[in-house]
Design a protein around this motif. Structure first.
Motif, PDB file in Angstrom:
ATOM      1  N   VAL A  34       0.946  -1.100   0.211  1.00 28.24           N
ATOM      2  CA  VAL A  34       0.094  -0.019   0.083  1.00 28.24           C
ATOM      3  C   VAL A  34       0.772   1.103  -0.039  1.00 28.24           C
ATOM      4  N   ASN A  35       1.798   1.204   0.890  1.00 27.53           N
ATOM      5  CA  ASN A  35       2.795   2.681   1.143  1.00 27.53           C
ATOM      6  C   ASN A  35       3.297   2.843  -0.107  1.00 27.53           C
ATOM      7  N   GLU A  36       3.794   1.848  -0.960  1.00 25.02           N
ATOM      8  CA  GLU A  36       4.637   1.995  -2.149  1.00 25.02           C
ATOM      9  C   GLU A  36       3.574   2.210  -3.516  1.00 25.02           C
ATOM     10  N   GLY A  37       2.407   2.451  -3.029  1.00 25.22           N
ATOM     11  CA  GLY A  37       1.302   2.564  -4.314  1.00 25.22           C
ATOM     12  C   GLY A  37       1.233   1.361  -5.118  1.00 25.22           C
ATOM     13  N   ILE A  59      -5.328   2.915  -4.809  1.00 22.64           N
ATOM     14  CA  ILE A  59      -4.777   3.731  -3.851  1.00 22.64           C
ATOM     15  C   ILE A  59      -3.400   4.066  -4.119  1.00 22.64           C
ATOM     16  N   ALA A  60      -3.118   5.303  -4.519  1.00 20.44           N
ATOM     17  CA  ALA A  60      -1.855   5.507  -4.707  1.00 20.44           C
ATOM     18  C   ALA A  60      -0.962   6.073  -3.759  1.00 20.44           C
ATOM     19  N   ALA A  61       0.226   5.868  -3.748  1.00 15.53           N
ATOM     20  CA  ALA A  61       1.401   6.282  -2.769  1.00 15.53           C
ATOM     21  C   ALA A  61       1.147   7.616  -2.125  1.00 15.53           C
ATOM     22  N   VAL A  94      -2.624   7.377   2.757  1.00 16.06           N
ATOM     23  CA  VAL A  94      -1.211   6.840   2.845  1.00 16.06           C
ATOM     24  C   VAL A  94      -0.080   7.507   3.234  1.00 16.06           C
TER      25      VAL A  94
END
Lengths: 332, 332
Positions: free
Chosen positions: A119-122, B280-282, B287
């Motif tokens: 998730v954090n890295e998109g 969901i993008a970074a 995020v």
């Protein structure tokens, strides 16, 4: 020690307070220079308390009070020989550390590090849902399964962790105790009855490794427990099991654990402590393993608990200065 | 559906099996083309089940079986009008999701994302220990505190989560229920007695927000529950409290939550679901927030539970085909 606790010392007119002012670990040189003439010293787990420090302090030193439950930073032989009292902070941190034990067990089983990184890295948009995508191992039992927890060290924090596991469907509890300690059959039977467990049993390391679905390392540090969890132990663990260490890094052989994770001898690991901390680089073998969750020794790091620990450390020192019984002292 | 469950379908000589072979979400065009003539369809929560699909299937369709407990991807009005049965997979996933609820509550309170990043980025050596370094908020109660949990939605998963919180020292339980549901005073009294809680009480959203130390969002998705947690709710929460959403992203207003975290209206958040997932993008506002833990909808993602869910989804379909009662069906 924070605005809630410092007044306990600052408001005392009968005490000369020598304070390391910076909000970081005390400089050793400053400590050796300023400890001279002290009746009591309050230290943290990073401060080495040894004969050099005792010599610098002088013979009037009555008490060392550490704001920690562990005391492997303190030379126990020296302190006992010099008849200096030792205060510590058990009990007040058991809940905070037991909370971290459950957090790390869940994170290790559920691949939390890998899935958060997605998730954090998109990268979440790159994954198409599939029935077994991101699947981990379940800490709790299902309708058709039983669960066994193993503890290396079975003191207060282990008991608080065990209590938290009961609604997760745990049915059996195994533990490894200090070989020199007496059997605690009555205590174990009482724990089993209290928690409706099928058994609470002291076993050897091989049995514990082979039978447990989750293993918590919660024993004191030092030479006697070094590398209790090494290649032999890890090879015997279930491939679906997870390992949690929230005591001292020295109990686990880091290289063996890295191999165990890489070669999937076990499912995952959650570590609050690592040998050599805090000097752990990004390319440390354990930090590099995606199935290894490492947090920076935050077991007792809640505002509530640190206030309680600081209060107890101060009260231990004040009691010893007054010649009274300390609220929590280590007896030799 | 994996090697453990597929034989339940493959070994049946009386069933023509049309299978989306790839281990990713079913292509819509393929689905519409291949659903024609089906008696039963087994779907995942990402597959939209609407009148277009029913038209493509034809009037012989008897059952839709979804491998999920939620069914907001299914047009309930259409399915009920057409007298098609609906199977789902409640209960079998409650434990896995309750586990994730506890994991996210602990991670949000203990700053797990921030502190893991410190280690993973090799920055631990830069930090010098201090009494309040990395300190978070404690999920469990201390000797001098009480704890209140709030649930938005109070079904099976909430009950399993509540059970897990008891050894953490929770004393009070509040919940927000569907306004059209009848009071459940006897059930609440029984729950309080079972868990030795001082109270289990249905309240309004304002009271729940203002009083809870941790809030779990565990209600169905859809228009009726959209943005139940918005700016008004978040502003009323305690600055020490954490929010966990393990139901559907739509229940929480993402922008309001990002603001709440940035401006410290609340301590932290743990999200298994986000509106618009998986896209969901970074740089998504949530995020980007260090105090927001986001995992990619892994609530039920354990091997054990997904096998149980797939088994139940197959058994629902097979029962409906045979004209028998389904093990778990939604009644309209």
């Amino acid at each position: 020690m924070g605005p809630e606790v410092m007044p306990l010392l600052e408001n005392r007119n009968d005490i000369d307070l020598v304070l390391w002012q910076q909000d970081c670990a005390c400089d050793r040189k400053w400590f050796l220079e300023n400890v001279q003439g002290a009746t009591a010293i309050i230290v943290m787990f990073g401060d080495k308390v040894d004969s050099e420090l005792f010599e610098a302090a002088g013979p009037q030193l009555r008490v060392v009070s550490t704001m920690s439950v562990g005391y492997d930073h303190i030379d126990v032989k020296e302190i006992s020989k010099r008849k200096i009292k030792l205060g510590y902070t058990p009990d007040v941190l058991s809940d905070a550390v037991a909370d971290i034990c459950i957090m790390l067990a869940l994170m290790a089983g559920r691949n939390a590090r890998e899935s958060m990184a997605v998730v954090n890295e998109g990268k979440w948009p790159n994954y198409s849902w599939a029935p077994f995508l991101f699947c981990g191992r379940q800490l709790s039992s299902t309708a058709t399964s039983q669960r066994t927890v193993g503890f290396i060290g079975f003191g207060r924090i282990a008991h608080a962790t065990l209590a938290r596991l009961i609604p997760f469907g745990y049915t059996h509890c195994l533990y490894l105790a200090n070989p020199s300690s007496a059997p605690a059959t009555a205590r174990d039977a009482a724990l089993a009855a209290q928690h409706h467990l099928q058994s609470v049993q002291r076993v050897d390391a091989d049995t514990l490794a082979a039978t447990s679905d989750v293993v918590f390392v919660l024993a004191p540090g030092g030479a006697a427990t070094e590398h209790l969890v090494g290649a032999r132990f890890l090879r015997r663990m279930k491939p679906t099991a997870v390992l949690v260490n929230a005591s001292r890094g020295t109990l686990v052989d880091s290289d063996a654990l890295a191999t165990a994770l890489r070669e999937r001898w076990i499912w995952g690991a959650g570590l609050d402590v690592v040998t050599g901390e805090p000097n752990i680089a990004a390319d440390h073998p354990l930090v590099k393993e995606p199935r290894c969750v490492v947090v920076p020794h935050i077991g007792s790091a809640t505002i509530e608990t640190r206030i309680d620990m600081a209060t107890l450390a101060v009260n231990n020192a004040l009691a010893a200065i007054a010649g009274e019984a300390m609220p929590a002292s280590v007896e030799f």
